[in-house]
Motif scaffolding. Sequence first.
Motif, PDB file in Angstrom:
ATOM      1  N   ASP A 214      42.884  41.031  42.525  1.00 35.48           N
ATOM      2  CA  ASP A 214      42.231  42.282  42.132  1.00 35.48           C
ATOM      3  C   ASP A 214      42.361  42.506  40.624  1.00 35.48           C
ATOM      4  OD1 ASP A 214      41.094  44.742  41.974  1.00 35.48           O
ATOM      5  OD2 ASP A 214      42.430  45.728  43.418  1.00 35.48           O
ATOM      6  N   LYS A 215      41.226  42.694  39.943  1.00 39.04           N
ATOM      7  CA  LYS A 215      41.230  42.890  38.492  1.00 39.04           C
ATOM      8  C   LYS A 215      41.884  44.212  38.085  1.00 39.04           C
ATOM      9  CE  LYS A 215      39.034  39.040  38.020  1.00 39.04           C
ATOM     10  NZ  LYS A 215      39.772  37.843  37.552  1.00 39.04           N
ATOM     11  N   GLU A 216      41.927  45.159  39.008  1.00 38.21           N
ATOM     12  CA  GLU A 216      42.541  46.445  38.683  1.00 38.21           C
ATOM     13  C   GLU A 216      44.041  46.308  38.443  1.00 38.21           C
ATOM     14  OE1 GLU A 216      41.578  49.249  41.691  1.00 38.21           O
ATOM     15  OE2 GLU A 216      39.430  49.292  41.216  1.00 38.21           O
ATOM     16  N   LEU A 217      44.641  45.300  39.031  1.00 32.48           N
ATOM     17  CA  LEU A 217      46.070  45.085  38.798  1.00 32.48           C
ATOM     18  C   LEU A 217      46.325  44.734  37.334  1.00 32.48           C
ATOM     19  CD1 LEU A 217      46.975  42.986  41.992  1.00 32.48           C
ATOM     20  CD2 LEU A 217      47.465  45.395  41.570  1.00 32.48           C
ATOM     21  N   TYR A 218      45.449  43.911  36.759  1.00 34.01           N
ATOM     22  CA  TYR A 218      45.596  43.562  35.342  1.00 34.01           C
ATOM     23  C   TYR A 218      45.351  44.780  34.455  1.00 34.01           C
ATOM     24  CZ  TYR A 218      45.507  38.655  36.812  1.00 34.01           C
ATOM     25  OH  TYR A 218      45.796  37.452  37.393  1.00 34.01           O
ATOM     26  N   GLU A 219      44.371  45.597  34.825  1.00 34.28           N
ATOM     27  CA  GLU A 219      44.086  46.784  34.031  1.00 34.28           C
ATOM     28  C   GLU A 219      45.268  47.756  34.069  1.00 34.28           C
ATOM     29  OE1 GLU A 219      40.475  48.417  35.494  1.00 34.28           O
ATOM     30  OE2 GLU A 219      39.249  46.663  34.943  1.00 34.28           O
ATOM     31  N   ASP A 224      50.199  49.966  31.330  1.00 36.48           N
ATOM     32  CA  ASP A 224      51.652  50.127  31.290  1.00 36.48           C
ATOM     33  C   ASP A 224      52.302  49.361  30.142  1.00 36.48           C
ATOM     34  OD1 ASP A 224      51.571  51.765  33.467  1.00 36.48           O
ATOM     35  OD2 ASP A 224      51.972  50.165  34.931  1.00 36.48           O
ATOM     36  N   GLY A 225      51.485  48.645  29.353  1.00 35.32           N
ATOM     37  CA  GLY A 225      52.010  47.957  28.189  1.00 35.32           C
ATOM     38  C   GLY A 225      52.439  46.528  28.425  1.00 35.32           C
ATOM     39  N   ALA A 226      52.054  45.940  29.559  1.00 38.19           N
ATOM     40  CA  ALA A 226      52.441  44.556  29.856  1.00 38.19           C
ATOM     41  C   ALA A 226      51.589  43.589  29.035  1.00 38.19           C
ATOM     42  CB  ALA A 226      52.271  44.259  31.346  1.00 38.19           C
ATOM     43  N   GLY A 227      52.226  42.598  28.435  1.00 39.97           N
ATOM     44  CA  GLY A 227      51.527  41.583  27.674  1.00 39.97           C
ATOM     45  C   GLY A 227      50.966  40.493  28.561  1.00 39.97           C
ATOM     46  N   ARG A 228      50.394  39.467  27.956  1.00 44.88           N
ATOM     47  CA  ARG A 228      49.767  38.388  28.722  1.00 44.88           C
ATOM     48  C   ARG A 228      50.785  37.650  29.574  1.00 44.88           C
ATOM     49  NH1 ARG A 228      44.954  37.070  25.821  1.00 44.88           N
ATOM     50  NH2 ARG A 228      44.537  35.376  27.300  1.00 44.88           N
ATOM     51  N   LEU A 229      51.947  37.340  28.999  1.00 43.35           N
ATOM     52  CA  LEU A 229      52.959  36.598  29.751  1.00 43.35           C
ATOM     53  C   LEU A 229      53.487  37.407  30.922  1.00 43.35           C
ATOM     54  CD1 LEU A 229      54.978  34.882  26.863  1.00 43.35           C
ATOM     55  CD2 LEU A 229      53.275  33.848  28.380  1.00 43.35           C
ATOM     56  N   ARG A 230      53.686  38.715  30.727  1.00 42.93           N
ATOM     57  CA  ARG A 230      54.166  39.561  31.822  1.00 42.93           C
ATOM     58  C   ARG A 230      53.118  39.659  32.926  1.00 42.93           C
ATOM     59  NH1 ARG A 230      59.238  40.033  32.317  1.00 42.93           N
ATOM     60  NH2 ARG A 230      58.868  41.893  33.577  1.00 42.93           N
ATOM     61  N   GLN A 231      51.857  39.691  32.547  1.00 45.67           N
ATOM     62  CA  GLN A 231      50.799  39.729  33.558  1.00 45.67           C
ATOM     63  C   GLN A 231      50.763  38.438  34.363  1.00 45.67           C
ATOM     64  OE1 GLN A 231      46.958  41.015  31.972  1.00 45.67           O
ATOM     65  NE2 GLN A 231      48.021  42.160  30.374  1.00 45.67           N
ATOM     66  N   TRP A 233      53.304  36.403  34.905  1.00 40.95           N
ATOM     67  CA  TRP A 233      54.517  36.292  35.711  1.00 40.95           C
ATOM     68  C   TRP A 233      54.519  37.273  36.889  1.00 40.95           C
ATOM     69  CZ3 TRP A 233      58.108  32.782  36.273  1.00 40.95           C
ATOM     70  CH2 TRP A 233      59.307  33.123  36.914  1.00 40.95           C
ATOM     71  N   ASN A 234      53.997  38.474  36.674  1.00 38.00           N
ATOM     72  CA  ASN A 234      54.092  39.515  37.693  1.00 38.00           C
ATOM     73  C   ASN A 234      52.835  39.694  38.540  1.00 38.00           C
ATOM     74  OD1 ASN A 234      56.807  40.669  37.107  1.00 38.00           O
ATOM     75  ND2 ASN A 234      55.907  41.132  35.133  1.00 38.00           N
ATOM     76  N   ILE A 235      51.696  39.142  38.087  1.00 41.94           N
ATOM     77  CA  ILE A 235      50.458  39.324  38.845  1.00 41.94           C
ATOM     78  C   ILE A 235      49.841  37.993  39.252  1.00 41.94           C
ATOM     79  CG2 ILE A 235      48.130  40.291  38.787  1.00 41.94           C
ATOM     80  CD1 ILE A 235      49.111  42.366  36.803  1.00 41.94           C
ATOM     81  N   THR A 236      49.596  37.109  38.265  1.00 43.27           N
ATOM     82  CA  THR A 236      48.876  35.870  38.556  1.00 43.27           C
ATOM     83  C   THR A 236      49.656  34.958  39.491  1.00 43.27           C
ATOM     84  OG1 THR A 236      47.847  35.993  36.364  1.00 43.27           O
ATOM     85  CG2 THR A 236      47.714  33.892  37.535  1.00 43.27           C
ATOM     86  N   LEU A 237      50.896  34.632  39.129  1.00 42.23           N
ATOM     87  CA  LEU A 237      51.683  33.710  39.960  1.00 42.23           C
ATOM     88  C   LEU A 237      51.983  34.282  41.341  1.00 42.23           C
ATOM     89  CD1 LEU A 237      54.090  32.155  37.298  1.00 42.23           C
ATOM     90  CD2 LEU A 237      52.035  31.160  38.312  1.00 42.23           C
ATOM     91  N   PRO A 238      52.411  35.557  41.474  1.00 44.33           N
ATOM     92  CA  PRO A 238      52.573  36.098  42.834  1.00 44.33           C
ATOM     93  C   PRO A 238      51.270  36.147  43.614  1.00 44.33           C
ATOM     94  CG  PRO A 238      53.772  37.444  41.255  1.00 44.33           C
ATOM     95  CD  PRO A 238      52.937  36.495  40.457  1.00 44.33           C
ATOM     96  N   GLY A 239      50.141  36.318  42.909  1.00 49.02           N
ATOM     97  CA  GLY A 239      48.855  36.384  43.592  1.00 49.02           C
ATOM     98  C   GLY A 239      48.416  35.068  44.206  1.00 49.02           C
TER      99      GLY A 239
END
Length: 326
Positions: A214-219, A224-231, A233-239
């Motif tokens: 879901d693209k809304e998770l990245y938005e 919340d101030g998350a950078g590319r690496l945090r996104q 680690w916390n969204i792409t890989l778990p997804g």
Amino acid sequence: METLSAKNESNFLSVTPSPPKKRKKGFWQILVQQKYLYLMSLPFVIWCFVFNYLPIWGWTMAFQNYKPSRSFGEQEWVGFKQFIDLFQDERFYLVLRNTLAMSLMGLVFGFVVPIFFAVFLNELKGTIFKRTVQTVSYLPHFVSWVVVGGIITKMLSVDGGIVNELLLTIGVINEPIQFMAQGKWFWGIVTGADIWKETGWNAIIYLAAITGIDKELYEAARVDGAGRLRQIWNITLPGIRTTISVLLIMSIGHLIGIGFEKQFQLQNSLVLDYSEVLDLYALNYGIKISRFSYGTAISMFTSVVSVILLLTANGIMKKTTKESIM
């Protein structure tokens, strides 16, 4: 009046019939209703039976002293003699070492690199550049190992090979290295060639899984101030964790049955002790010298161990990550 109306309502509810329970449809009813879907899948079922299950009948040769000139009833049954000979052969353990070493190297690097490559492609912003990189990366998959073997051999050659020329130019070495003549280099060469050939193709399935996030998770993460690496680690890989788990289980199942094409194309007489794998062993010491029963025993050992590895990996994944393919 209120009491009377409430009483009449209760009487009405008491006599209202309950809706009939839906009867579960039987197999034959479903078969009739979906007959066209079953007919569409029938060719695949036949193909799967003919090429995957029917050949298992040939495993009986592993318990015989098989002679092609004799009928099935005339074959000499020898029990587990072929397996005893297999486990008493010192060459078998050398070949098993080579198989496991190249399998583990391929599992670690050949499994991890496509994931990072898929994440890298997903982070590219330029659509044209992204598609160009993806297209170029998976084209080597369609090149046969005969051609790839020739390319790798030429690149590592001591006579004009680009690798030696580059190392000489930058001063890393003083004289050309005979990469293809030293067994200690062979496992790395095979692994590197396999990564180059298959990374782009293997990354496609991860890219498909990433597009389903879901693209809304990245938005929300950017808000919340998350950078590319945090996104990542916390969204792409778990997804894509489910996809990674399924492919990892299947890769472990093929850990011992890695084929022989790349080893066959890259080997030479100087590195035989490092290049021979189980499938090559079955070919050289079984089929080539007409020891069909011995070759069948090797292939049967490979298949049984692969099934055990698959079930073990699936069980461990099911307990630890709740992911399973069965």
